[in-house]
Enzyme design. Structure first.
Site, PDB file in Angstrom:
ATOM      1  CG  ASN A   1       1.494 -32.528 -54.161  1.00 44.28           C
ATOM      2  OD1 ASN A   1       0.757 -33.032 -53.316  1.00 44.28           O
ATOM      3  ND2 ASN A   1       1.461 -31.252 -54.482  1.00 44.28           N
TER       4      ASN A   1
ATOM      5  CE  LYS B   1      -1.360 -30.870 -58.812  1.00 40.51           C
ATOM      6  NZ  LYS B   1      -1.571 -29.896 -57.768  1.00 40.51           N
TER       7      LYS B   1
ATOM      8  NE  ARG C   1       1.958 -29.750 -50.502  1.00 41.02           N
ATOM      9  CZ  ARG C   1       0.717 -29.362 -50.733  1.00 41.02           C
ATOM     10  NH1 ARG C   1      -0.017 -29.969 -51.654  1.00 41.02           N
ATOM     11  NH2 ARG C   1       0.200 -28.372 -50.060  1.00 41.02           N
TER      12      ARG C   1
ATOM     13  CG  HIS D   1       0.416 -22.327 -48.728  1.00 40.33           C
ATOM     14  ND1 HIS D   1      -0.520 -21.318 -48.629  1.00 40.33           N
ATOM     15  CD2 HIS D   1      -0.116 -23.250 -49.564  1.00 40.33           C
ATOM     16  CE1 HIS D   1      -1.578 -21.624 -49.359  1.00 40.33           C
ATOM     17  NE2 HIS D   1      -1.368 -22.795 -49.934  1.00 40.33           N
TER      18      HIS D   1
ATOM     19  CG  HIS E   1       1.488 -19.202 -51.224  1.00 38.86           C
ATOM     20  ND1 HIS E   1       2.484 -20.019 -51.724  1.00 38.86           N
ATOM     21  CD2 HIS E   1       0.336 -19.739 -51.677  1.00 38.86           C
ATOM     22  CE1 HIS E   1       1.952 -20.989 -52.439  1.00 38.86           C
ATOM     23  NE2 HIS E   1       0.637 -20.846 -52.425  1.00 38.86           N
ATOM     24  CG  LEU E   2      -1.475 -13.358 -52.468  1.00 35.99           C
ATOM     25  CD1 LEU E   2      -1.714 -11.958 -53.022  1.00 35.99           C
ATOM     26  CD2 LEU E   2      -2.191 -13.542 -51.131  1.00 35.99           C
TER      27      LEU E   2
ATOM     28  CG  ASN F   1      -8.241 -21.892 -55.809  1.00 38.00           C
ATOM     29  OD1 ASN F   1      -8.934 -20.875 -55.852  1.00 38.00           O
ATOM     30  ND2 ASN F   1      -8.762 -23.105 -55.828  1.00 38.00           N
TER      31      ASN F   1
ATOM     32  NE  ARG G   1      -9.040 -24.192 -48.147  1.00 33.28           N
ATOM     33  CZ  ARG G   1      -7.796 -24.341 -48.596  1.00 33.28           C
ATOM     34  NH1 ARG G   1      -6.890 -23.401 -48.387  1.00 33.28           N
ATOM     35  NH2 ARG G   1      -7.438 -25.417 -49.226  1.00 33.28           N
TER      36      ARG G   1
ATOM     37  N   GLY H   1      -0.501 -13.917 -56.855  1.00 36.79           N
ATOM     38  CA  GLY H   1       0.600 -13.026 -56.466  1.00 36.79           C
ATOM     39  C   GLY H   1       1.594 -12.787 -57.594  1.00 36.79           C
ATOM     40  CD  GLU H   2       4.531 -17.186 -59.051  1.00 42.77           C
ATOM     41  OE1 GLU H   2       4.574 -17.612 -60.219  1.00 42.77           O
ATOM     42  OE2 GLU H   2       4.699 -17.916 -58.053  1.00 42.77           O
TER      43      GLU H   2
ATOM     44  CD  GLU I   1       4.057 -25.025 -52.854  1.00 39.93           C
ATOM     45  OE1 GLU I   1       3.588 -25.428 -51.798  1.00 39.93           O
ATOM     46  OE2 GLU I   1       3.357 -24.633 -53.809  1.00 39.93           O
TER      47      GLU I   1
HETATM   48  P1  AMP Z   1      -2.219 -21.462 -57.645  1.00 43.64           P
HETATM   49  O1  AMP Z   1      -3.115 -22.044 -56.585  1.00 43.64           O
HETATM   50  O2  AMP Z   1      -0.957 -20.878 -57.118  1.00 43.64           O
HETATM   51  O3  AMP Z   1      -1.999 -22.385 -58.818  1.00 43.64           O
HETATM   52  O4  AMP Z   1      -3.025 -20.194 -58.243  1.00 43.64           O
HETATM   53  C1  AMP Z   1      -4.211 -20.379 -58.991  1.00 43.64           C
HETATM   54  C2  AMP Z   1      -4.913 -19.047 -59.139  1.00 43.64           C
HETATM   55  O5  AMP Z   1      -4.036 -18.085 -59.742  1.00 43.64           O
HETATM   56  C3  AMP Z   1      -6.117 -19.087 -60.090  1.00 43.64           C
HETATM   57  O6  AMP Z   1      -7.295 -19.452 -59.417  1.00 43.64           O
HETATM   58  C4  AMP Z   1      -6.200 -17.666 -60.577  1.00 43.64           C
HETATM   59  O7  AMP Z   1      -7.079 -16.936 -59.729  1.00 43.64           O
HETATM   60  C5  AMP Z   1      -4.820 -17.095 -60.382  1.00 43.64           C
HETATM   61  N1  AMP Z   1      -4.172 -16.704 -61.646  1.00 43.64           N
HETATM   62  C6  AMP Z   1      -3.437 -17.478 -62.463  1.00 43.64           C
HETATM   63  N2  AMP Z   1      -3.009 -16.745 -63.529  1.00 43.64           N
HETATM   64  C7  AMP Z   1      -3.485 -15.493 -63.361  1.00 43.64           C
HETATM   65  C8  AMP Z   1      -3.393 -14.277 -64.115  1.00 43.64           C
HETATM   66  N3  AMP Z   1      -2.713 -14.210 -65.243  1.00 43.64           N
HETATM   67  N4  AMP Z   1      -4.004 -13.185 -63.609  1.00 43.64           N
HETATM   68  C9  AMP Z   1      -4.685 -13.242 -62.457  1.00 43.64           C
HETATM   69  N5  AMP Z   1      -4.805 -14.353 -61.705  1.00 43.64           N
HETATM   70  C10 AMP Z   1      -4.218 -15.464 -62.150  1.00 43.64           C
END
Ligand code: AMP
Length: 405
Positions: A10, A17, A94, A183, A211-212, A214, A244, A335-336, A387
């Site tokens: 990536n 990465k 990617r 995504h 998909h939540l 950043n 954004r 989301g996770e 991914e």
């Molecule tokens: P990603 O872009 O999928 O790596 O998600 C990054 C975002 O996940 C970070 O900016 C955080 O806002 C959020 N995040 C990661 N861990 C947690 C957590 N334990 N609780 C709430 N938000 C989290």
């Protein structure tokens, strides 16, 4: 096929990465990251997995992507996994933007690479780095299949009614302006994993994937095919994200030009980098926002409420697009991990068949899990995205490899 390893790359403008996977059993052999390429303070962090090796770190100048890949190969070689190994079957890249043409993973030849370059005007931040990564990897292993896996590919099934903006058709077509979505690798992976979780075939279920991370996007997936997604020509459209704005009246940009005297570049930075959660409350990390809310911070609370309001709007919209929904699924960093986001997003949607089991929602686990009550008509689930595994799977399948179940 005897070679079963796939290296997933990536490539960003100043970072690479990577993950090395063995597609014989789907295991990960090594993961790593090279960052600040081209600076004096470049850093490579390499973690071998499953071999008992320790995480290693190098700092010091890494001039360009070629030097970065050479350094990665050296690290892999130290564990007997180098790029020159006969066990390496392919390299999967990617690629963010595949335009309208690339609806499937594609083996890269000169013509494909030229087409990815032609798409740079619609993906100026991403495709140039992706092209550099592919070129470099081809130079190092010209004999090896290099496969491009596109972030936009999964969304090419969107009907024209969802993919077209309601603007002058000739202008749109001349400049390739349409909704592409991003995504896609994550939406594809998560919607398929959701089918597994429900014990059904992907063809038999309709899913809303949220998909939540950043960056954030929603998609409506019917029988494994994407019917709509929230990102558009660029990843700026749709949900409120870390930095954004997501959906906004396009006239805001004219107003900022005419009334605030801002340049196009300034507005670009404002909407992509200084908006969303960070623009609303100064923080884009959901953990910090929740901490501030618990401490009584009103701007953090408002930012959270705006984020949730938009998310709910998309759940409702995609419910209507799909007609029947089997599952609403949360994935990526927020989301996770963020139970309060999931709880707030589906609160009050009982009439739509959505009801969370709050204990299940609060539980933490690595794997996919259902968090709705057993009686809810629509399953709500957390399905961790992967991914890199999806890119490796698609790459390996394209070159004729057989994937384990
Ligand atoms: P990603 O872009 O999928 O790596 O998600 C990054 C975002 O996940 C970070 O900016 C955080 O806002 C959020 N995040 C990661 N861990 C947690 C957590 N334990 N609780 C709430 N938000 C989290």
């Amino acid at each position: 096929m005897t070679a079963t390893r796939v290296l997933v790359l990536n490539s960003g403008s100043s970072s690479v990465k990577y993950q090395l996977l063995d597609m014989g059993n789907g295991s990960r052999l090594a993961v790593g990251l090279v960052e600040r390429i081209g600076e004096q303070t470049s850093r490579l962090v390499h973690t071998p997995l499953g071999t008992g090796g320790e995480k290693r770190e190098r700092t010091g100048p890494i001039a360009d992507h070629e030097a970065a890949l050479r350094a990665v190969s050296e690290e892999l070689s130290a564990d007997g996994l180098g790029l020159d190994s006969p066990d390496l079957a392919a390299i999967g890249h990617r690629v963010v933007h595949g335009g309208s043409r690339f609806s499937e993973p594609t083996v890269v030849d000169d013509e494909v690479l030229a087409e990815i370059e032609r798409l740079i005007p619609v993906a100026p931040l991403h495709n140039p780095a992706n092209v550099t990564g592919i070129r470099t990897a081809r130079a190092l292993r010209p004999d090896l299949p290099q496969v491009a896996v596109f972030d936009t590919a999964f969304h090419t099934t969107m009907p024209e009614s969802a993919a077209r903006y309601a603007i002058d058709v000739e202008t749109a077509d001349t400049h390739r302006i349409r909704r592409y979505g991003f995504h896609g690798t994550s939406h594809a992976y998560v919607s398929r994993e959701t089918a597994k979780l429900l014990g059904k075939a992907p063809e038999d279920i309709n899913v809303i994937v949220l998909h939540l991370g950043n960056g954030a996007s929603a998609s409506a997936v019917a029988g494994g095919r994407c019917m709509d997604t929230s990102m558009g020509l660029t990843p700026l459209e749709g949900l409120v994200m870390g930095t954004r704005s997501g959906d906004i009246d396009p006239a805001v940009t004219f107003h900022l030009q005419r009334v605030a005297g801002m340049s196009t570049d300034e507005i670009d930075v404002l909407l992509n980098k200084k908006s969303g959660l960070v623009g609303l409350c100064g923080d884009n990390d959901m953990r910090e926002i929740r901490r501030r809310i618990d401490a009584g911070d009103r701007s953090a609370l408002l930012a959270f409420e705006i984020y949730i309001h938009r998310l709910k709007k998309y759940i409702g919209a995609y419910y209507a697009v799909l007609g029947r929904v089997d599952a609403v699924v949360f994935t990526a960093g927020v989301g996770e991990n963020a139970a309060p986001v999931r709880a707030a997003a589906v609160a009050g949607l009982e009439e739509l068949g959505l009801a969370l089991d709050s204990a299940r929602n609060e539980e933490r686990s690595e794997g996919a899990r259902i968090i709705s009550t057993p009686y809810a008509r629509v399953t709500v689930a957390v399905v961790p995205t992967d991914e890199e595994l999806e890119i490796a799977r698609q790459t390996f399948a394209l070159i004729g490899g057989e994937l384990p179940d």
